[in-house]
Design a protein around this motif. Structure first.
Motif, PDB file in Angstrom:
ATOM      1  N   ILE A 164       5.356  13.089  -4.197  1.00 47.90           N
ATOM      2  CA  ILE A 164       5.363  11.622  -4.189  1.00 47.90           C
ATOM      3  C   ILE A 164       6.112  11.077  -5.400  1.00 47.90           C
ATOM      4  CG2 ILE A 164       3.874   9.589  -4.463  1.00 47.90           C
ATOM      5  CD1 ILE A 164       1.755  11.115  -2.860  1.00 47.90           C
ATOM      6  N   GLU A 165       5.831  11.656  -6.587  1.00 48.77           N
ATOM      7  CA  GLU A 165       6.359  11.105  -7.828  1.00 48.77           C
ATOM      8  C   GLU A 165       7.823  11.454  -8.066  1.00 48.77           C
ATOM      9  OE1 GLU A 165       3.572  12.519 -10.705  1.00 48.77           O
ATOM     10  OE2 GLU A 165       1.920  11.290  -9.926  1.00 48.77           O
ATOM     11  N   THR A 181       0.257   4.469  -5.237  1.00 47.45           N
ATOM     12  CA  THR A 181       0.032   3.185  -4.574  1.00 47.45           C
ATOM     13  C   THR A 181       1.258   2.746  -3.785  1.00 47.45           C
ATOM     14  OG1 THR A 181       0.634   2.074  -6.642  1.00 47.45           O
ATOM     15  CG2 THR A 181      -1.710   2.351  -6.186  1.00 47.45           C
ATOM     16  N   GLU A 182       2.461   3.091  -4.278  1.00 42.47           N
ATOM     17  CA  GLU A 182       3.674   2.759  -3.509  1.00 42.47           C
ATOM     18  C   GLU A 182       3.697   3.515  -2.198  1.00 42.47           C
ATOM     19  OE1 GLU A 182       6.226   0.656  -2.433  1.00 42.47           O
ATOM     20  OE2 GLU A 182       6.677   0.545  -4.588  1.00 42.47           O
ATOM     21  N   GLU A 183       3.392   4.799  -2.250  1.00 40.58           N
ATOM     22  CA  GLU A 183       3.392   5.629  -1.043  1.00 40.58           C
ATOM     23  C   GLU A 183       2.352   5.126  -0.041  1.00 40.58           C
ATOM     24  OE1 GLU A 183       4.384   8.969   1.434  1.00 40.58           O
ATOM     25  OE2 GLU A 183       5.380   8.103  -0.317  1.00 40.58           O
ATOM     26  N   LEU A 184       1.162   4.843  -0.519  1.00 42.90           N
ATOM     27  CA  LEU A 184       0.092   4.413   0.386  1.00 42.90           C
ATOM     28  C   LEU A 184       0.322   2.993   0.890  1.00 42.90           C
ATOM     29  CD1 LEU A 184      -2.960   5.912  -1.543  1.00 42.90           C
ATOM     30  CD2 LEU A 184      -1.951   6.744   0.593  1.00 42.90           C
ATOM     31  N   TYR A 185       0.869   2.136   0.043  1.00 43.26           N
ATOM     32  CA  TYR A 185       1.168   0.764   0.462  1.00 43.26           C
ATOM     33  C   TYR A 185       2.189   0.774   1.594  1.00 43.26           C
ATOM     34  CZ  TYR A 185       2.893  -4.074   0.125  1.00 43.26           C
ATOM     35  OH  TYR A 185       3.271  -5.352   0.404  1.00 43.26           O
ATOM     36  N   GLN A 186       3.238   1.588   1.457  1.00 41.16           N
ATOM     37  CA  GLN A 186       4.266   1.652   2.493  1.00 41.16           C
ATOM     38  C   GLN A 186       3.681   2.095   3.826  1.00 41.16           C
ATOM     39  OE1 GLN A 186       7.220   0.542   2.201  1.00 41.16           O
ATOM     40  NE2 GLN A 186       7.484   0.362  -0.010  1.00 41.16           N
ATOM     41  N   GLU A 219       6.063  -7.771   1.219  1.00 40.90           N
ATOM     42  CA  GLU A 219       7.090  -7.357   0.270  1.00 40.90           C
ATOM     43  C   GLU A 219       7.499  -5.912   0.539  1.00 40.90           C
ATOM     44  OE1 GLU A 219       8.582  -9.243  -1.691  1.00 40.90           O
ATOM     45  OE2 GLU A 219       7.284 -11.012  -1.873  1.00 40.90           O
ATOM     46  N   ARG A 220       8.739  -5.584   0.150  1.00 40.51           N
ATOM     47  CA  ARG A 220       9.258  -4.247   0.403  1.00 40.51           C
ATOM     48  C   ARG A 220       8.579  -3.187  -0.455  1.00 40.51           C
ATOM     49  NH1 ARG A 220      14.982  -4.480  -1.318  1.00 40.51           N
ATOM     50  NH2 ARG A 220      14.221  -6.181  -2.625  1.00 40.51           N
ATOM     51  N   SER A 221       8.019  -3.614  -1.563  1.00 41.66           N
ATOM     52  CA  SER A 221       7.398  -2.664  -2.479  1.00 41.66           C
ATOM     53  C   SER A 221       6.120  -3.257  -3.030  1.00 41.66           C
ATOM     54  CB  SER A 221       8.355  -2.343  -3.633  1.00 41.66           C
ATOM     55  OG  SER A 221       7.687  -1.650  -4.669  1.00 41.66           O
ATOM     56  N   VAL A 222       5.161  -2.394  -3.323  1.00 39.57           N
ATOM     57  CA  VAL A 222       3.906  -2.872  -3.892  1.00 39.57           C
ATOM     58  C   VAL A 222       4.135  -3.454  -5.283  1.00 39.57           C
ATOM     59  CG1 VAL A 222       3.233  -0.669  -4.963  1.00 39.57           C
ATOM     60  CG2 VAL A 222       1.462  -2.272  -4.222  1.00 39.57           C
TER      61      VAL A 222
END
Length: 1015
Positions: free
Chosen positions: A65-66, A813-818, A829-832
């Motif tokens: 992920i990172e 959080t970015e991965e899970l938000y997407q 929004e496109r990104s968290v």
């Protein structure tokens, strides 16, 4: 043949979860259901409008992920200053520029994490965030590092290759280290605007440094004078106070000093006699610096010391210079120290220097820049200072002036860059007059223009600035900003020399011509040479907040982003950097350079020791993120030893320290877990303990969040979310969500990061995952409207919590938000990281404290059941439970939550009444719950004999193994003869056996208690 719809659904579900089938498989099966069954699909609660999303990975993989998202963030321009409206506020910071001397340590990681949390939080609030990265040339530190590298690789010194070639070598070093540091900051997730990256030796920065220097000089604040400075004989340069480590020596101690084959003795007080002229009597003085005796200019005594009153104004004979020196009176003398009489050597002691100025004494330097005694110290000239110490002591004995030695507590100043004992030497240097600037800097706090957090450091601020001394800014180095001062004189007239501040040789010649009153045609006859010294690194660093935005030009960036909104850094450089930024920023720009200062503490290891390479407790943030074995850690220390950064004794201590602290190495934790751990302690504490084990636990927290989102994803994909018919538990978790959002808002406004992380962990880990999620599982298997309400609640809690968590854990959080945001209808929004941060007013309507108090009472029943099962080792899957409360209203309340209690406590039938049936008084175990309830678990009929027999057998085996190990380790010669790794293995084995036996003892105790109840 007619399909059984429910059987088809659960079959597909099983294939999806356990056999690697994708959601496409699930939809294929449901298509078959539609085609061959007369039952409507909607009866299942399955969404027909489920969005097409990629399969949810079954396991949280931090490394994967990172490694993927940071480049996307940067490519999309999320790090650049943008705002949601033209009237949005700005938030500006600079990253304290790390030195290009090596790699980032945990202190840098803490700074970058704190600042990134704030940058992301303000960005999510719609503010225009400008966060500027930079790197510092770090004059002394970098020059020392490159000199060591040059010697190690080519056996050459900088003098062997010359200044120009050496500077080329330093630039090569800079490019290599800058690349590593940049990669580390990206790995930490720092959302810096890399397009604004600044290096303190870039042309624009160098030009700004020259401009600031000239303005200060022309304003009368920079002058040249001969004064006492910290001097490193190895570096042959003046050094700043922050580069001097004061080591306390409590007794006779040997130190390894660079340039000496044998260790040098410290911690010894030597008494010797000065003979009084025209008299047979003497005055005995005490000193820890015998080698400076040739530079003595007086003997000082306290005016109130009756022992020496008759010698006030007398003179004594200097045994080596063969001249007389006076006996003076000064109240600085401590009559209880030594003999009560002290030698005054003003050219080699800061205290003596002040005394000499008060009494108008001469100042004789007897130690040269290279640490040798000079011609004023005949007959010892040409000797190394510490060799001379021994020789002079022998001469005192031979002259019958030696009066003994004893151990004494001594403070030894040591150069942190070279390990050399610092000398105090009189040198002609450039100084900044700081009195007026210091007064204004102190006033900025007093009048409220500047605020320091924590406020306890205001006292330190005033102490320093109200008593500030002038600042020595010249360094005798080759790496740094050349001081823009030029020596000018007419050809042939070397007696008339002018110092001129200028931006170039041409300007210096022109200015000198004007000062000398020469005609234009004679200007070319002026000889000009620039000072070879460079500026103290702190000088250019002090200009950093405004030079990064284009000063001295009045640029748009300067007007928009200066003064900075915040300066965040470690409290250990409050004076050396922060105060100087305020002084020079106010002078050069007319404004305090920032509105607020946030100071964090010093990172220590898990047991509170400062991190040191010699202790083996230094932790590289990359090793926490990626993990490293014990062998890998040892290799790093070996590399430091080979590079000359550690002595052999320090190497041995470091290796031993690593084995003790990290016997199994450091586990892979990931960036998010590291950031969360760093913020989980009060960062404003004086010391901050960092425990790798805590970081590993926070990685498990990441996995908990991942699995929770995976479950929510499955639920919302299958069941259409709607807000109608919210259950009591739905309203409870929404109330707790509202509470968390409010706590986060307050904590981040006050920059109390540990309070924010605690609120997040309590909500996500305890309330959402461990309680609410479990209560939804029976509901999601139902065909009622409650499943849709639970689905909506799950999604709202998840998306809100991910946005709240994002500044601390940006990658997961970015991965899970997407993955999860696609499940909610509407525009997102496109990104968290640019999604709106949760606001208290958005959720305030859901706050229901009465409901929370109600559930607290119910949950106390769940906790009581769990405690009883653990205490009495009740393994029955569905034990029978009685809850007793003498209040009918409370009984009715608990009865409404029976299903919830059953689910969370994993018990069977629950009977709720105002009294316990008499038949169960001797057939149950009991525990209090809440204020007025008691919980009883029926245990009648449980057979404990078999379990006790098995435990007894195992206990005997483990006891035998432990006795065997203790016999081995207690044998004579074991500690001296057995290899260290074998002893470590045995120690771990003994600890493991003792822990297992303790568990069995606790198990036996629980069975005994259960037997007593049953009988």
């Amino acid at each position: 043949m007619r399909w059984n719809v429910n059987r088809c659904w659960w079959c597909a579900k099983f294939l999806t979860n356990n056999c690697g089938f994708t959601e496409r498989t699930l939809r294929t099966v449901l298509t078959c259901v539609r085609k061959y069954s007369s039952y409507p699909v909607k009866k299942l609660g399955v969404r027909e409008d489920s969005p097409t999303v990629p399969p949810f990975p079954p396991v949280y993989n931090a490394a994967k992920i990172e490694s993927e998202v940071y480049d996307w963030w940067e490519k999309e321009g999320f790090f650049k200053p943008k705002s949601r409206s033209s009237t949005a506020d700005t938030f500006s910071m600079v990253l304290p520029p790390p030195n290009v001397t090596g790699t980032l340590h945990l202190g840098h990681a803490l700074t970058a994490t704190i600042q990134d949390v704030l940058a992301r939080w303000h960005r999510m609030h719609g503010r225009c965030v400008c966060w500027v990265p930079g790197m510092d040339h770090a004059g002394i530190a970098t020059q020392v590092a490159v000199e060591k590298k040059l010697w190690q690789e080519r056996r050459l010194t900088r003098h062997d290759i010359g200044r120009e070639e050496f500077e080329k070598e330093v630039w090569k070093w800079k490019h290599q280290k800058a690349e590593v540091i940049t990669r580390q900051l990206r790995e930490l997730g720092a959302s810096l605007d890399w397009s604004r990256h600044v290096f303190t030796m870039n042309p624009a920065q160098s030009s700004a440094v020259v401009e600031a220097f000239i303005r200060l000089y022309e304003g009368g604040l920079i002058y040249r004078a001969k004064s006492l400075v910290n001097w490193s004989c190895i570096l042959q340069s003046a050094i700043s106070d922050i580069e001097v480590t004061h080591k306390e020596v409590k007794s006779r101690t040997m130190f390894d000093i660079p340039g000496y084959e044998e260790p040098v003795e410290f911690g010894v007080l030597t008494n010797f006699a000065y003979k009084i002229i025209d008299c047979d009597e003497e005055i005995v003085v005490s000193t820890t610096r015998v080698e400076t005796i040739p530079g003595d200019v007086a003997i000082a005594v306290h005016p109130g010391d009756d022992r020496y009153k008759k010698w006030h104004g007398a003179r004594v004979w200097h045994p080596f210079r063969e001249e007389s020196i006076p006996v003076i009176c000064d109240e600085f003398v401590d009559p209880t120290f030594g003999t009560g009489a002290v030698k005054i050597t003003p050219a080699h002691s800061s205290i003596d220097y002040e005394v000499a100025k008060r009494h108008n004494l001469s100042m004789i330097s007897v130690i040269s820049e290279d640490g040798m005694l000079n011609d004023y110290a005949k007959p010892y000239s040409g000797m190394k200072r510490f060799d001379a110490r021994r020789v002079i002591t022998e001469d005192l004995k031979r002259r019958n002036l030696f009066r003994g030695q004893k151990e004494h507590i001594t403070i030894v100043p040591v150069c942190s860059r070279s390990g050399d004992a610092v000398e105090y030497l009189l040198k002609s240097q450039w100084f900044v007059n700081c009195k007026e600037m210091g007064r204004k800097a102190a006033a900025s706090i007093r009048n409220g223009d500047l605020k320091i957090e924590p406020a306890t450091f205001e006292k330190t601020w005033f102490t320093w600035l109200d008593n500030i001394k002038d600042w020595c800014i010249s360094r005798q180095l080759w790496w740094g900003h050349r001081i823009p001062m030029y020596q000018c004189h007419s050809k042939g007239d070397v007696d008339t020399v002018l110092w001129v501040a200028a931006r170039s040789t041409v300007e210096a010649r022109r200015k000198a011509s004007q000062l000398l009153g020469l005609d234009d045609d004679k200007t070319k006859h002026i000889e000009v040479s620039q000072d070879t010294d460079v500026l103290d690194t702190w000088f250019s660093s002090a200009l950093f907040p405004f030079t990064v935005h284009g000063w001295p030009a009045q640029s748009e960036n300067l007007s928009k982003f200066y003064p900075l909104s915040l300066m965040e850094t470690g409290h250990d450089i409050l004076f050396f950097w922060v105060a100087r930024m305020v002084m020079l920023g106010t002078y050069c720009t007319g404004a305090v350079p920032f509105k607020k200062v946030l100071l964090h503490g010093i990172i220590c290891d898990a047991v509170g020791r400062k991190m040191s390479k010699s202790l083996g407790n230094v932790i590289d943030p990359g090793d926490v993120i990626n993990g490293i074995s014990l062998e890998g850690l040892s290799e790093k220390v070996q590399h430091s030893y080979k590079a000359g950064l550690l002595s052999e004794s320090e190497l041995q201590r470091a290796v031993a320290g690593q084995k003790k602290l990290f016997p199994d190495g450091i586990p892979q934790c990931g960036t998010d877990a590291l950031r969360f751990t760093l913020c989980s302690q009060n960062v404003t504490s004086f010391f901050i303990n960092f425990d790798v084990n805590t970081c590993a636990k926070n990685r498990a927290f990441c996995n908990k969040v991942w699995q929770a989102c995976k479950y929510v994803h499955q639920c919302v994909t299958r069941v259409v979310p709607h807000q109608a018919a919210l259950r009591r538990m739905d309203r409870w978790i929404l109330s707790r969500l509202a509470c968390m959002v409010a706590e986060m808002d307050e904590a981040l406004h006050n920059m109390q990061f540990h309070c924010a992380t605690a609120a997040l962990k309590t909500f996500l880990y305890d309330e959402f995952c461990d309680i609410y999620l479990e209560t939804t599982k029976p509901v999601m298997r139902s065909n009622t409207s409650e499943a849709g309400a639970a689905s909506w609640t799950l999604l709202q809690c998840t998306l809100t919590a991910l946005r709240a968590l994002s500044p601390f854990m940006p990658f997961i959080t970015e991965e899970l938000y997407q993955r999860c945001v696609q499940l909610e209808k509407g525009c997102h929004e496109r990104s968290v990281m640019i999604a709106p941060y949760p606001k208290p007013e958005e959720w305030s309507e859901y706050r229901d404290e009465n409901l929370e108090n109600e559930f607290d009472e119910v949950y106390s029943v769940v906790l009581a059941i769990r405690r009883l099962r653990s205490l009495y080792n009740i393994k029955t899957k569905m034990p029978e439970v009685y809850v007793v409360n003498d209040a009918a209203g409370q009984c009715e309340l608990i009865r409404q939550y029976t299903d919830i209690i059953t689910t969370l406590a994993r018990c069977g039938t629950i009977t709720i009444s105002q009294e316990l049936p008499g038949s169960l008084l001797r057939a149950s175990v009991a525990e209090t719950a809440g204020a007025n309830s008691s919980v009883h678990i029926v245990v009648k009929g449980k057979d404990t004999e078999v379990e006790k027999d098995e435990i007894g057998k195992k206990y005997k085996i483990l006891t035998k193994d432990l006795d065997k190990m203790l016999k081995i380790t207690s044998q004579a010669g074991y500690k001296s003869g057995a290899p260290r790794e074998v002893q470590d293995m045995h120690r771990k084995k003994i600890e493991s056996l003792e822990a297992e036996l303790e568990k069995l003892r606790q198990y036996q105790d629980s069975l005994k208690r259960l037997d007593e109840v049953i009988k």
